[in-house]
Design an enzyme around this catalytic site. Structure first.
Site, PDB file in Angstrom:
ATOM      1  N   HIS A  65      -6.150 -29.462  11.312  1.00 36.19           N
ATOM      2  CA  HIS A  65      -6.684 -28.993  12.598  1.00 36.19           C
ATOM      3  C   HIS A  65      -6.387 -30.050  13.649  1.00 36.19           C
ATOM      4  O   HIS A  65      -6.550 -31.238  13.412  1.00 36.19           O
ATOM      5  CB  HIS A  65      -8.201 -28.769  12.516  1.00 36.19           C
ATOM      6  CG  HIS A  65      -8.779 -28.342  13.830  1.00 36.19           C
ATOM      7  ND1 HIS A  65      -8.684 -27.051  14.292  1.00 36.19           N
ATOM      8  CD2 HIS A  65      -9.396 -29.040  14.814  1.00 36.19           C
ATOM      9  CE1 HIS A  65      -9.243 -26.962  15.481  1.00 36.19           C
ATOM     10  NE2 HIS A  65      -9.680 -28.161  15.822  1.00 36.19           N
ATOM     11  N   ASP A  78     -20.450 -19.419  15.942  1.00 35.92           N
ATOM     12  CA  ASP A  78     -19.719 -20.385  16.755  1.00 35.92           C
ATOM     13  C   ASP A  78     -19.106 -19.704  17.975  1.00 35.92           C
ATOM     14  O   ASP A  78     -19.076 -20.268  19.067  1.00 35.92           O
ATOM     15  CB  ASP A  78     -18.621 -21.079  15.943  1.00 35.92           C
ATOM     16  CG  ASP A  78     -17.840 -22.040  16.829  1.00 35.92           C
ATOM     17  OD1 ASP A  78     -18.461 -23.004  17.306  1.00 35.92           O
ATOM     18  OD2 ASP A  78     -16.650 -21.800  17.091  1.00 35.92           O
ATOM     19  N   ARG A 136     -21.691 -22.563  25.584  1.00 33.58           N
ATOM     20  CA  ARG A 136     -21.458 -23.974  25.944  1.00 33.58           C
ATOM     21  C   ARG A 136     -20.443 -24.080  27.071  1.00 33.58           C
ATOM     22  O   ARG A 136     -20.557 -24.923  27.965  1.00 33.58           O
ATOM     23  CB  ARG A 136     -20.959 -24.758  24.713  1.00 33.58           C
ATOM     24  CG  ARG A 136     -22.051 -24.994  23.678  1.00 33.58           C
ATOM     25  CD  ARG A 136     -21.456 -25.426  22.350  1.00 33.58           C
ATOM     26  NE  ARG A 136     -20.645 -26.615  22.458  1.00 33.58           N
ATOM     27  CZ  ARG A 136     -19.590 -26.895  21.674  1.00 33.58           C
ATOM     28  NH1 ARG A 136     -19.243 -26.065  20.698  1.00 33.58           N
ATOM     29  NH2 ARG A 136     -18.903 -27.986  21.852  1.00 33.58           N
ATOM     30  N   SER A 154     -18.699 -27.066  15.369  1.00 35.70           N
ATOM     31  CA  SER A 154     -17.876 -25.914  15.757  1.00 35.70           C
ATOM     32  C   SER A 154     -16.552 -25.933  14.993  1.00 35.70           C
ATOM     33  O   SER A 154     -16.143 -24.935  14.390  1.00 35.70           O
ATOM     34  CB  SER A 154     -17.654 -25.984  17.270  1.00 35.70           C
ATOM     35  OG  SER A 154     -16.672 -25.087  17.675  1.00 35.70           O
ATOM     36  N   LYS A 202     -15.758 -23.626  11.348  1.00 33.87           N
ATOM     37  CA  LYS A 202     -14.670 -22.641  11.270  1.00 33.87           C
ATOM     38  C   LYS A 202     -13.686 -23.005  10.166  1.00 33.87           C
ATOM     39  O   LYS A 202     -13.233 -22.168   9.398  1.00 33.87           O
ATOM     40  CB  LYS A 202     -13.910 -22.589  12.612  1.00 33.87           C
ATOM     41  CG  LYS A 202     -14.654 -21.865  13.703  1.00 33.87           C
ATOM     42  CD  LYS A 202     -13.768 -21.636  14.903  1.00 33.87           C
ATOM     43  CE  LYS A 202     -13.462 -22.905  15.653  1.00 33.87           C
ATOM     44  NZ  LYS A 202     -14.159 -23.144  16.881  1.00 33.87           N
TER      45      LYS A 202
HETATM   46  N1  URA Z   1     -12.710 -26.760  19.742  1.00 36.24           N
HETATM   47  C1  URA Z   1     -13.587 -26.032  19.018  1.00 36.24           C
HETATM   48  O1  URA Z   1     -13.197 -25.234  18.189  1.00 36.24           O
HETATM   49  N2  URA Z   1     -14.897 -26.210  19.253  1.00 36.24           N
HETATM   50  C2  URA Z   1     -15.387 -27.078  20.163  1.00 36.24           C
HETATM   51  O2  URA Z   1     -16.580 -27.187  20.307  1.00 36.24           O
HETATM   52  C3  URA Z   1     -14.461 -27.817  20.914  1.00 36.24           C
HETATM   53  C4  URA Z   1     -13.112 -27.643  20.680  1.00 36.24           C
END
Ligand code: URA
Length: 429
Positions: free
Chosen positions: A83, A162, A169, A184, A188
């Site tokens: 990621h 999320d 947010r 977050s 995922k």
């Molecule tokens: N990328 C994400 O997936 N979540 C966040 O909170 C910030 C960047």
């Protein structure tokens, strides 16, 4: 148990939340029983007072369990993903996933779309005619089993809490909270049924984390949460003081990825693929990082990574031989002679977005052909009037003058050459 108001007040006053309270708050929010204004107030309290390690782990686990958690154990062991916190010109997943797969890593990758100045892996792949990003889990699993990797778009049922919380947010100025970002991202990623994860945390003006200290804090948090959840996690802090590679856009970034898979391509993209890929092989196959890196290099050189890419893209309906081409080009020239000391990735990304390569809002439609080619890399010296970059025209035709000027201004030219920082700043974990 305390009420929602009492929990918000506790966090506002710097106190801890219990596991059961965190799970309740997230479940209620996901089911639409906790109003957005209460979750927004809680997010702001967390923004100021943080979450400790235990709270962050529980918050992450609650995010993860708000939806479907894939069970890919039937694919065997060695399931590792990557990621990146996102940058301009970041096409790394495209050559990385097949290169890692060619070295025996199993890569079930769920990727996102771009918003604002950064692009998204799925937008780039959708520039390939016929490519389908939305797959059911059965098809996704079959393609991973056959080709060693598959990249699909986010589904509605992976970490749905999320999705709701991120949207909240985004409009309440609470995105930049390290524990909330950690939960977050990790929520995922860990829903993908992986055993290990390699994180690329970008640092610099074109990145989400502007300073090395903040980037390190985020990386350490993510590594700690992953380990507490019994996953093998490694993070790299990497420089983002210029777009990655030479291409910024969609079809042109796919082409640049094909160049890397063909054994060529820009040195920074190749280095990042080797380093992140080396760590993926290390985590998946238990070899040393140096051995992993050498295997990735060999897979790029011998065509096995390219063959994997072609196979998986074809399985998703994509025709790589039909990549759309630009309708024309506009060269952006240097206003004076000098050394290219930096290229403001944020500005390059916003210029590309304004021309149609990205989205201002979630509903914008992308023009896959639009792109920017960087002609003068950081570290090079240019004469007055020499090309700095080239705008690849999309369906709207030549760019407006304001876009040309904005791109020109993104290049920092100096009389002397400034010291270059390395691409890989540090490894955590
Ligand atoms: N990328 C994400 O997936 N979540 C966040 O909170 C910030 C960047």
């Amino acid at each position: 148990m305390r009420t929602a108001v009492e929990l918000i007040a506790a966090k506002r006053d710097g106190m801890r939340l219990e596991d059961v309270e965190i799970r309740w708050l997230i479940a209620e929010f996901a089911e639409d029983r906790l109003p957005a204004y209460q979750m927004a107030a809680l997010a702001m309290a967390i923004y100021y007072n943080g979450l400790d390690d235990r709270e962050t782990r529980t918050w992450t686990d609650a995010m993860l369990r708000s939806g479907r958690v894939l069970d890919l154990s039937a694919l065997g062991s060695g399931r590792v993903d990557k990621h990146s916190t996102g940058g301009v010109g970041d096409k790394i997943s495209l050559p990385l996933a097949p290169a890692a797969a060619a070295c025996g890593v199993i890569v079930p990758m769920v990727a996102g779309r771009g918003l604002g100045h950064t692009g998204g892996t799925i937008d780039k792949l959708e520039a390939i005619p016929g490519y389908r990003a939305s797959l059911d889990v059965e098809t996704f699993t079959r393609i991973v089993a056959e080709h060693g990797f598959c990249i699909m778009g986010q589904t509605e049922d992976i970490a749905p809490a999320d999705k709701r919380l991120y949207a909240l947010r985004d409009v309440t100025a609470t995105v930049e909270s390290i524990p909330l970002i950690t939960a977050s991202i990790m929520g995922k990623k860990l829903a993908e049924g992986i055993e290990g994860l390699v994180l690329d945390v970008k640092v610099g003006p074109g990145a989400f984390m502007k300073t090395r200290e903040r980037a390190r804090e985020l990386a350490e948090r993510m590594v700690a949460v992953g380990r507490e959840m019994d996953k093998r996690v490694v993070a790299f802090l990497t420089r983002m003081d210029a777009p990655l590679g030479r291409m910024v856009g969609n079809a042109c970034e796919v082409q640049e990825s094909l160049d890397v898979l063909g054994g060529g391509g820009p040195p920074d993209v190749v280095e990042l693929v080797e380093v992140l890929g080396g760590a993926m092989v290390e985590l998946a196959r238990g070899v040393s990082f140096d051995e992993g890196r050498a295997r990735i290099r060999a897979a790029l050189a011998d065509g096995s990574a390219l063959a994997r890419f072609r196979g998986a893209i074809a399985a998703q309906g994509g025709d790589l031989d039909a990549l759309p081409q630009p309708t024309g080009e506009t060269v952006v020239t240097a206003p004076r002679a000098g050394h290219v000391n930096m290229i403001d990735g944020h500005e390059v990304g916003l210029t590309a977005m304004s021309l149609g390569a990205g989205r201002r809002t979630r509903d914008d439609v992308i023009d896959p052909v639009v792109g920017i080619r960087i002609d003068a890399a950081v570290g090079s010296r240019v004469a007055a009037g020499a090309p700095l970059a080239t705008i690849l025209h999309g369906h709207a035709g030549p760019p407006p003058a304001a876009a040309i000027e904005r791109l020109r201004a993104a290049f920092g030219l100096g009389d002397t050459r400034s010291l270059e920082t390395p691409l890989i700043l540090e490894r955590i974990g």
